[in-house]
Motif scaffolding. Structure first.
Motif, PDB file in Angstrom:
ATOM      1  N   ARG A 178      11.935  -0.642  42.196  1.00 32.70           N
ATOM      2  CA  ARG A 178      10.873   0.351  41.984  1.00 32.70           C
ATOM      3  C   ARG A 178       9.713  -0.210  41.191  1.00 32.70           C
ATOM      4  NH1 ARG A 178      13.995   5.876  40.326  1.00 32.70           N
ATOM      5  NH2 ARG A 178      15.096   6.114  42.290  1.00 32.70           N
ATOM      6  N   ARG A 179       8.541   0.271  41.556  1.00 33.81           N
ATOM      7  CA  ARG A 179       7.352   0.126  40.726  1.00 33.81           C
ATOM      8  C   ARG A 179       6.593   1.425  40.869  1.00 33.81           C
ATOM      9  NH1 ARG A 179       4.156  -4.888  43.481  1.00 33.81           N
ATOM     10  NH2 ARG A 179       3.229  -3.779  45.213  1.00 33.81           N
ATOM     11  N   PRO A 180       5.618   1.700  40.018  1.00 34.51           N
ATOM     12  CA  PRO A 180       5.017   3.034  40.005  1.00 34.51           C
ATOM     13  C   PRO A 180       4.529   3.542  41.363  1.00 34.51           C
ATOM     14  CG  PRO A 180       4.284   1.805  38.105  1.00 34.51           C
ATOM     15  CD  PRO A 180       5.074   0.852  38.953  1.00 34.51           C
ATOM     16  N   THR A 230       5.427   2.449  44.520  1.00 34.75           N
ATOM     17  CA  THR A 230       6.285   2.308  45.690  1.00 34.75           C
ATOM     18  C   THR A 230       7.695   1.909  45.294  1.00 34.75           C
ATOM     19  OG1 THR A 230       6.460   1.289  47.875  1.00 34.75           O
ATOM     20  CG2 THR A 230       5.749  -0.137  46.085  1.00 34.75           C
ATOM     21  N   SER A 231       8.579   1.938  46.250  1.00 35.65           N
ATOM     22  CA  SER A 231       9.915   1.376  46.065  1.00 35.65           C
ATOM     23  C   SER A 231      10.298   0.665  47.363  1.00 35.65           C
ATOM     24  CB  SER A 231      10.942   2.446  45.703  1.00 35.65           C
ATOM     25  OG  SER A 231      11.078   3.367  46.748  1.00 35.65           O
ATOM     26  N   THR A 232      11.035  -0.417  47.239  1.00 37.92           N
ATOM     27  CA  THR A 232      11.445  -1.243  48.378  1.00 37.92           C
ATOM     28  C   THR A 232      12.886  -1.666  48.165  1.00 37.92           C
ATOM     29  OG1 THR A 232       9.184  -2.066  48.548  1.00 37.92           O
ATOM     30  CG2 THR A 232      10.855  -3.284  49.730  1.00 37.92           C
ATOM     31  N   ASP A 233      13.638  -1.756  49.242  1.00 38.32           N
ATOM     32  CA  ASP A 233      15.041  -2.142  49.140  1.00 38.32           C
ATOM     33  C   ASP A 233      15.211  -3.651  49.095  1.00 38.32           C
ATOM     34  OD1 ASP A 233      15.896   0.474  49.166  1.00 38.32           O
ATOM     35  OD2 ASP A 233      16.308   0.510  51.316  1.00 38.32           O
ATOM     36  N   MET A 234      16.160  -4.082  48.265  1.00 37.07           N
ATOM     37  CA  MET A 234      16.598  -5.470  48.237  1.00 37.07           C
ATOM     38  C   MET A 234      18.026  -5.467  48.765  1.00 37.07           C
ATOM     39  SD  MET A 234      16.833  -8.284  45.160  1.00 37.07           S
ATOM     40  CE  MET A 234      15.068  -8.383  44.977  1.00 37.07           C
ATOM     41  N   HIS A 235      18.331  -6.388  49.667  1.00 31.60           N
ATOM     42  CA  HIS A 235      19.664  -6.483  50.246  1.00 31.60           C
ATOM     43  C   HIS A 235      20.418  -7.611  49.564  1.00 31.60           C
ATOM     44  CE1 HIS A 235      18.436  -3.598  53.235  1.00 31.60           C
ATOM     45  NE2 HIS A 235      17.313  -4.289  53.361  1.00 31.60           N
ATOM     46  N   ILE A 236      21.649  -7.295  49.144  1.00 31.40           N
ATOM     47  CA  ILE A 236      22.436  -8.234  48.360  1.00 31.40           C
ATOM     48  C   ILE A 236      23.792  -8.447  49.041  1.00 31.40           C
ATOM     49  CG2 ILE A 236      23.522  -8.642  46.109  1.00 31.40           C
ATOM     50  CD1 ILE A 236      21.354  -6.573  45.076  1.00 31.40           C
TER      51      ILE A 236
END
Length: 169
Positions: free
Chosen positions: A29-31, A33-39
């Protein structure tokens, strides 16, 4: 601050994946937007091997199973990767400035003294130092405009005995 962060509760949710292996998705997250990280996590008897993908950026990390700070190390790594700093392998400008300031201040310290250098939150005096003796007693503290300024202030606070950085006695 517009950098991606991982909320602590998300890291805690990754604990099961870290301990058992497998895959997970972590929302960065950042103010705005949000983006998925795949682990993806693969484990052996001693370590956790992680591969993280954030858009076009991929990085890997190995953590020790018995390390009590591994979850914080995981969070730090994910944030660094998402913010474009972990995959270069190069120290940041701030890290370089701190190392150079450390060397400069160490040049004015009497034997047995240890300097701890930090970045401050004051733009006019961005570098700080705390100096202790071998017993851990505080001997000097200062902030400076640059590494040379900081070293000179520390030298003056510690008293005579050492010349300034780069000078001969």
């Amino acid at each position: 601050m517009n950098e991606y962060t991982v909320p602590l509760r998300r890291v805690m949710l990754l604990q099961a994946t870290l301990e058992n292996g497998g895959t997970a998705t972590c929302q960065m997250r950042r103010p705005e937007t949000s983006t998925d990280m795949h682990i993806a996590v693969e484990n052996d008897d001693r370590t956790h091997h992680l591969k993280a993908t954030f858009g076009p950026i991929t990085g890997s990390l190995t953590l020790q199973r018995g390390d009590t700070a591994k979850y914080m190390a995981l969070r730090d790594y994910l944030e660094e990767l998402a913010n474009g700093r972990a995959f270069t392998g190069e120290p940041s400008q701030q890290a370089i400035a701190l190392m150079e300031a450390q060397d400069c201040v160490n040049g004015v310290l009497p034997p047995g003294h240890i300097a701890y250098i930090v970045l401050t939150t004051t733009p006019a005096r961005p570098l700080g130092a705390v100096v202790t003796d071998a017993q851990g007693e505080l001997r000097a503290a200062a902030t400076g405009t640059c590494m040379l300024d900081l070293a000179e202030i520390i030298r003056a606070k510690l008293g005579p005995g050492r010349e300034g950085p780069g000078e001969s006695p």
